[in-house]
Enzyme design. Structure first.
Site, PDB file in Angstrom:
ATOM      1  N   ARG A  40       0.851  -1.189   0.000  1.00 17.49           N
ATOM      2  CA  ARG A  40       0.000   0.000   0.000  1.00 17.49           C
ATOM      3  C   ARG A  40       0.891   1.245   0.000  1.00 17.49           C
ATOM      4  NH1 ARG A  40      -2.727   3.358   3.916  1.00 17.49           N
ATOM      5  NH2 ARG A  40      -4.852   3.891   3.260  1.00 17.49           N
ATOM      6  N   SER A 109     -12.904  -2.529  -0.296  1.00 17.98           N
ATOM      7  CA  SER A 109     -13.180  -2.094   1.072  1.00 17.98           C
ATOM      8  C   SER A 109     -14.631  -1.662   1.210  1.00 17.98           C
ATOM      9  CB  SER A 109     -12.282  -0.918   1.449  1.00 17.98           C
ATOM     10  OG  SER A 109     -10.927  -1.297   1.487  1.00 17.98           O
ATOM     11  N   LYS A 138      -6.932   4.790   8.876  1.00 16.24           N
ATOM     12  CA  LYS A 138      -8.176   5.155   8.195  1.00 16.24           C
ATOM     13  C   LYS A 138      -8.837   6.306   8.964  1.00 16.24           C
ATOM     14  CE  LYS A 138      -8.638   2.203   4.715  1.00 16.24           C
ATOM     15  NZ  LYS A 138      -8.799   2.656   3.313  1.00 16.24           N
TER      16      LYS A 138
END
Length: 212
Positions: A40, A109, A138
């Protein structure tokens, strides 16, 4: 070569990280029981992402793990990935499928019942549900708690992962709520011993599942 959906179905522990995690730590995490490793990197240049992808690919091959690239379907094949993971703000799944074809896995997601229901109308190969607990990775999404995990356990037939703030202190309750698989970032990335952290998470997850 096409990614094997059976390996996805059998996966239990998914580790999401970036290039700040060195090769030794990645190898240790995989040795500890990580089944899927995701790269990521939100802002790195393409050449840096592809260079890191080569390392991730080689390590996954050593340990029989799946390699997923986050957000970049345009680089997934070139990076040797088994799949690509997409967020709610990224391209729709049908467009991503056009880019990567049928040989690569696609993950999506979800952060609510509505998003989960919409995801199940696509041909995404797996979904992530969360963030279960508040997490700095997040910051724009509030914690959904275990209620969405319980809902997913009843509603989702394809492989799915609980994600968000999961670590050794709470993975048991996440599994008890019905999650057969979890994805983590800090619980392994920030651990002084990634192998032990991964092995501990996996053992707790499997212990709860055996108790069902």
């Amino acid at each position: 070569m096409a990614a094997d959906p059976a390996r996805l179905a059998e996966a239990r522990l998914y580790f999401v990280t970036d290039t700040s995690t060195d090769e030794h730590a990645l190898r240790e995490a995989l040795a500890g029981g990580v089944d899927i490793l995701q790269l990521r990197e939100k802002d790195a240049p393409d050449d840096e992402i592809l260079a890191a992808a080569a390392t991730f690919r080689a390590l996954c091959d050593e340990h029989g793990a799946l390699f997923v690239l986050n957000d970049r379907p345009d680089l997934a094949a070139a990076g040797g990935a088994d799949g690509v993971h997409i967020g709610q703000a990224d391209a729709p799944i049908d467009r991503v499928r056009e880019q990567v074809g049928r040989d690569l896995l696609i993950g999506l997601s979800t952060h609510s019942r509505e998003q989960l229901a919409a995801a199940l109308e696509t041909d995404a190969d797996y979904v992530c549900v969360g963030p279960v607990y508040a997490t700095p990775t997040k910051p724009d999404y509030p914690a959904v708690g275990l209620e969405l995990v319980r809902h997913a356990a009843q509603a989702v037939e394809r492989p799915w992962f609980a994600i968000g703030g999961i670590d050794g202190t709470n993975v048991g309750e996440v599994a008890a709520a019905g999650a057969p698989r979890v994805a983590v970032v800090r619980a392994i990335r920030d651990a002084p011993e990634p192998r032990a952290a991964a092995a501990g998470l996996r053992a707790l997850l499997e212990e709860e599942t055996r108790g069902e």
